[in-house]
Design an enzyme around this catalytic site. Structure first.
Site, short mmCIF file in Angstrom:
data_model
loop_
_atom_site.label_atom_id
_atom_site.label_comp_id
_atom_site.label_asym_id
_atom_site.label_seq_id
_atom_site.Cartn_x
_atom_site.Cartn_y
_atom_site.Cartn_z
N ASP A 34 -21.92 -21.42 -10.68
CA ASP A 34 -22.11 -20.27 -11.55
C ASP A 34 -20.70 -19.76 -11.92
O ASP A 34 -19.68 -20.30 -11.50
CB ASP A 34 -22.98 -19.20 -10.85
CG ASP A 34 -23.63 -18.26 -11.86
OD1 ASP A 34 -23.16 -18.21 -13.02
OD2 ASP A 34 -24.58 -17.56 -11.51
C1 BGC Z 1 -25.03 -15.90 -14.39
C2 BGC Z 1 -25.84 -17.13 -14.77
C3 BGC Z 1 -25.49 -17.58 -16.17
C4 BGC Z 1 -23.99 -17.81 -16.26
C5 BGC Z 1 -23.53 -18.29 -17.62
C6 BGC Z 1 -23.57 -16.10 -14.67
O1 BGC Z 1 -22.83 -14.95 -14.46
O2 BGC Z 1 -25.23 -15.61 -13.03
O3 BGC Z 1 -27.21 -16.86 -14.64
O4 BGC Z 1 -26.19 -18.74 -16.49
O5 BGC Z 1 -23.33 -16.59 -15.96
O6 BGC Z 1 -23.60 -17.30 -18.56
#
Ligand code: BGC
Length: 771
Positions: free
Chosen positions: A334
């Site tokens: 993430d």
């Molecule tokens: C979130 C994810 C997301 C990613 C990309 C992260 O901060 O936890 O769910 O897919 O960002 O935007």
């Protein structure tokens, strides 16, 4: 008799790994002391049956330089390659989606980046041009012509495409108990985005709702592991196999692997401490179902699970994910989560150490996402002999397989001849239908439906005349708080009521004083309460109660003596117990999306008969945030009578008609072997005067077991339209290996003889497993 049935995912991975562990010099030590999975054996076990793809992977890997391989393992945010980026300046991010070839060129030439992500809602044409420029430039630069793959968070329909169809959020989808809707949402998302180069979708969220204190509660498919597994895997199968997006294909992402959703104190990305048994019982089934459905990628939980940040956990990312669940696809971090290993979790001394730990745990691709430092550290780690070439090749083979299976090599460029699909009326009709079936009628003391006789309606509350609360976070922007960016023709509850009640006077009251004045002569006062949009950590709250000012507004409406209808527009339940008795009707509208206001107005008018049922326990009190599938010992019966846990329990919701359940029968009352079956049937009669859809939910409770069991566990559901006076028979087949097993703390499925209670509607019966 107690019998151990099988490991969580049938398989022998751990056995083969044990045999090969001597070859494995490059895995991080596992805190759980299981044998290591060898990199070579994983690489061989993951080879697909498509010989041409496997040959191409081997050929490419044979030709790639170390830098090119590391580039494939790197994902960069688009703000680093566009002409004007304003990420991080407040919640209303503004960004021009236009490739800056100087920035992109520098990045590609030196680092050979293989993936980019993110966006905001811009028109299809803008996305098309952006992706075309990006991919063309990349193919021109890439020595081996390896296409980039682009990832986007389309979480409830194509939320980052202007003019697109916006569905309700997942918490609402779950409340429909209708499997058509996850399929519709997947299909519409696919046809409105695949042409634009959005071929890596960061959805579905498969985290389980456990505590409404957590700000991402609305992204989940509710509290039931069965619903999350069922609807999640329908979404995956539909979006990954949609023939209507040919020649393109989309890869889905199961996120956030795993047990992200139950932070101890409610803070997003806070540590989760749960028993290993609960991990297997609640948090893993939805991911297992998605993997069994063929999901191509997973995104890792940013948090700390039982003391171990998941991004550094060999146990979670290799032993469980690869060994037990047999996942063969790409595991992406993430946002900034390698950096967080040293900055937030402090399990690494610096970014290089964090990089080493994450790769050895099992990360394939780093969403860095702003810098290329990851590439430099990786090169150093390989050159210093800390990370082997084989380990790099394992991740690169997974990433290349993903790109090849998606057909990116044959069809790398987007197309712009099907823009008429974006926001097409038939797609919006699907989102409207989903919204209609996702809004729960919690309470109705005869006031609803308000039919055409309601000539004078007062509408109040902070969410009454705004668009943004209806769709919540992850809509147009990550977290949009600017009303002006919403579609001009999108309705608010107020404007939808004006459209719905054409012959009536609908007046808006902003303050308690105005409510009092306008109430004279009104047939009803509709108070729209709830929350403004939030995403991730911004959803953390101090108090789960409805805010004081909103409570005061509802009380002011109640003080007028007119019937008060409360409409909750929010991403989670807010405690409303004190104002509840004074309301004549209450709707939980959740986050119903762009068509949501119309759906609310139609339910209020009676054009639509509500059919949703709670996808979570709506809490009765702030200290009772207890999910429906809690253990018996959680609450003593005496307490429950005095002070219930749920104001409105999971799996319940009212209709404008009435349904009577009767005649629950079983084809047998004893199961004599694990392969025996019992067919349960129940008759549901529409005893009211209008047609309605009824979701029939089948629950089981294991009466005595070696591990204490949930008070009830949803095992099956089905929804059907029933006409007035009509009776329909619903059935459910109980198969011991499917519904009567439960996991122990090692993830092994147990099957134990004894009595089980079966519950459906107000009917209950028992049967026995006796082998
Ligand atoms: C979130 C994810 C997301 C990613 C990309 C992260 O901060 O936890 O769910 O897919 O960002 O935007």
């Amino acid at each position: 008799m107690r019998v151990l049935i099988r490991a969580f995912a049938a398989g022998v991975a751990l056995a083969f790994a044990a045999a090969c562990s001597d070859k494995n010099h490059d895995h991080a030590a596992s805190s759980h002391a299981s044998p290591a999975l060898s990199v070579t054996d994983l690489r061989n076990a993951e080879r697909s049956e498509n010989a041409a793809i496997e040959k191409k992977i081997d050929d490419l890997i044979g030709q790639m330089t170390l830098e090119e391989k590391i580039g494939q393992m790197t994902q960069i945010n688009n703000s680093a390659i566009v002409t004007n980026a304003n990420w991080g300046a407040g919640s209303d991010l503004s960004i021009e989606i236009k490739v800056d070839t100087a920035k992109l060129g520098a990045m590609l030439r030196k680092y050979h980046i293989g993936s980019f992500l993110n966006g905001i809602a811009v028109p299809g044409e803008t996305w098309y041009q952006f992706y075309k420029d990006l991919q063309e430039y990349n193919l021109k630069t890439s020595r081996l012509k390896i296409p980039v793959i682009y990832g986007v968070d389309h979480m409830h329909g194509p939320n980052y495409v202007e003019g697109a169809t916006i569905f309700p959020h997942a918490l609402n989808t779950a409340a429909t108990y209708n499997n058509q809707f996850p399929a519709d949402m997947a299909h519409v998302t696919a046809i409105e985005t695949a042409d634009l180069g959005h071929q890596w979708l960061f959805a579905p969220v498969l985290d389980l709702a456990r505590t409404p204190l957590w700000g991402r509660y609305y992204e989940t498919l509710g509290e039931s592991p069965y619903v999350a597994a069922t609807m999640g895997s329908i979404f995956v199968k539909t979006i990954q196999n949609d023939p209507d997006i040919a020649p393109y294909k989309i890869a889905a992402t199961a996120k956030h692997f795993f047990a992200y959703s139950d932070p101890k104190y409610g803070f997003d990305r806070g540590p989760v401490d749960v028993s290993e048994q609960a991990l297997y019982e609640f948090h893993l089934p939805s991911f297992k179902a998605a993997i069994d459905a063929g999901i191509k990628t997973i995104m890792i939980n940013s948090g700390d699970l039982n003391g171990e940040p998941v991004h550094a956990s060999y146990w979670a990312l290799t032993e469980v994910l690869r060994g037990k669940l047999k996942f063969k696809g790409v595991a992406v971090t993430d946002w900034e989560d390698i950096i967080r290993l040293y900055r937030n979790h402090r399990v690494a001394a610096n970014e290089k150490d964090a990089t080493y730990k994450a790769i050895m745990a099992g990360v394939d691709m780093s969403m860095t996402p702003y810098t290329t430092a990851f590439c430099d550290y990786m090169r150093e780690l390989v050159n210093e002999g800390k990370i082997s070439q084989e380990r790099i090749d394992l991740s690169v083979s997974r990433i290349l397989r993903l790109k090849l299976e998606l057909g990116l090599f044959e069809n790398p460029l987007p197309r712009n001849d099907r823009f008429n699909r974006i926001g097409a009326s038939e797609n919006k009709a699907k989102a409207l239908e989903a919204a209609r079936e996702s809004i729960v009628l919690m309470k109705n003391e005869g006031i609803l439906p308000l039919n055409a006789a309601a000539k004078n309606i007062v509408v109040a509350g902070p969410t009454a005349n705004l668009k943004r609360p209806l769709a919540g976070g992850w809509t147009l922007r990550w977290m949009a708080n600017d009303e002006s960016i919403y579609p001009k023709d999108m309705l608010t509850v107020y404007t939808a009521l004006q459209k719905e009640f054409t012959g009536s006077r609908i007046s808006l009251a902003a303050t308690p004083g105005e409510i009092k004045t306008k109430a004279a002569g009104a047939n009803a006062i509709i108070v729209c309460a709830g929350e403004m949009p939030y995403a991730e950590g911004f959803g953390s709250i101090q108090d789960i109660s409805l805010s004081d000012d909103q409570v005061e507004l509802v009380k002011a409406a109640q003080a007028t003596g007119k019937p008060v209808i409360l409409v909750m527009i929010s991403g989670r339940p807010r405690v409303i117990t004190k104002i509840y008795p004074g309301c004549k009707a209450v709707l939980f509208a959740g986050l119903p999306g762009f068509e949501g206001a119309q759906a609310i107005a139609e339910i209020l008018s009676g054009k639509v008969n509500p059919s949703a049922k709670m996808s979570f326990n709506y809490p009765y009190a702030v200290n009772r945030l207890v999910p429906h599938n809690h253990k018996i010992s959680e609450i003593l019966l005496a307490h429950e009578i005095e002070n219930p846990i749920a104001l409105v329990p999971f799996g319940t919701g009212l209709s404008y008609t009435t349904f009577e359940y009767s005649g629950l029968i079983l084809s047998d009352s004893v199961l004599t072997s694990e392969t025996a079956e019992i067919k349960a049937s129940v008759t549901v009669k529409n005893t009211g005067s209008r047609e309605g859809k009824e979701a029939v939910l089948w629950f089981l409770h294991d009466e005595v077991a070696s591990i204490s069991r949930p008070v009830r566990d949803l095992k099956y559901y089905e929804k059907e339209l029933i006409r007035p006076g009509e009776s329909k028979t619903f059935s459910f087949t109980i198969r011991p290996l499917e519904q009567l097993t439960f996991p122990n703390k090692h993830g092994e499925q147990l099957l134990e003889d004894g009595y089980f209670t079966l519950m459906v509607g107000n009917q209950k019966t028992r049967f026995k497993l006796q082998r």
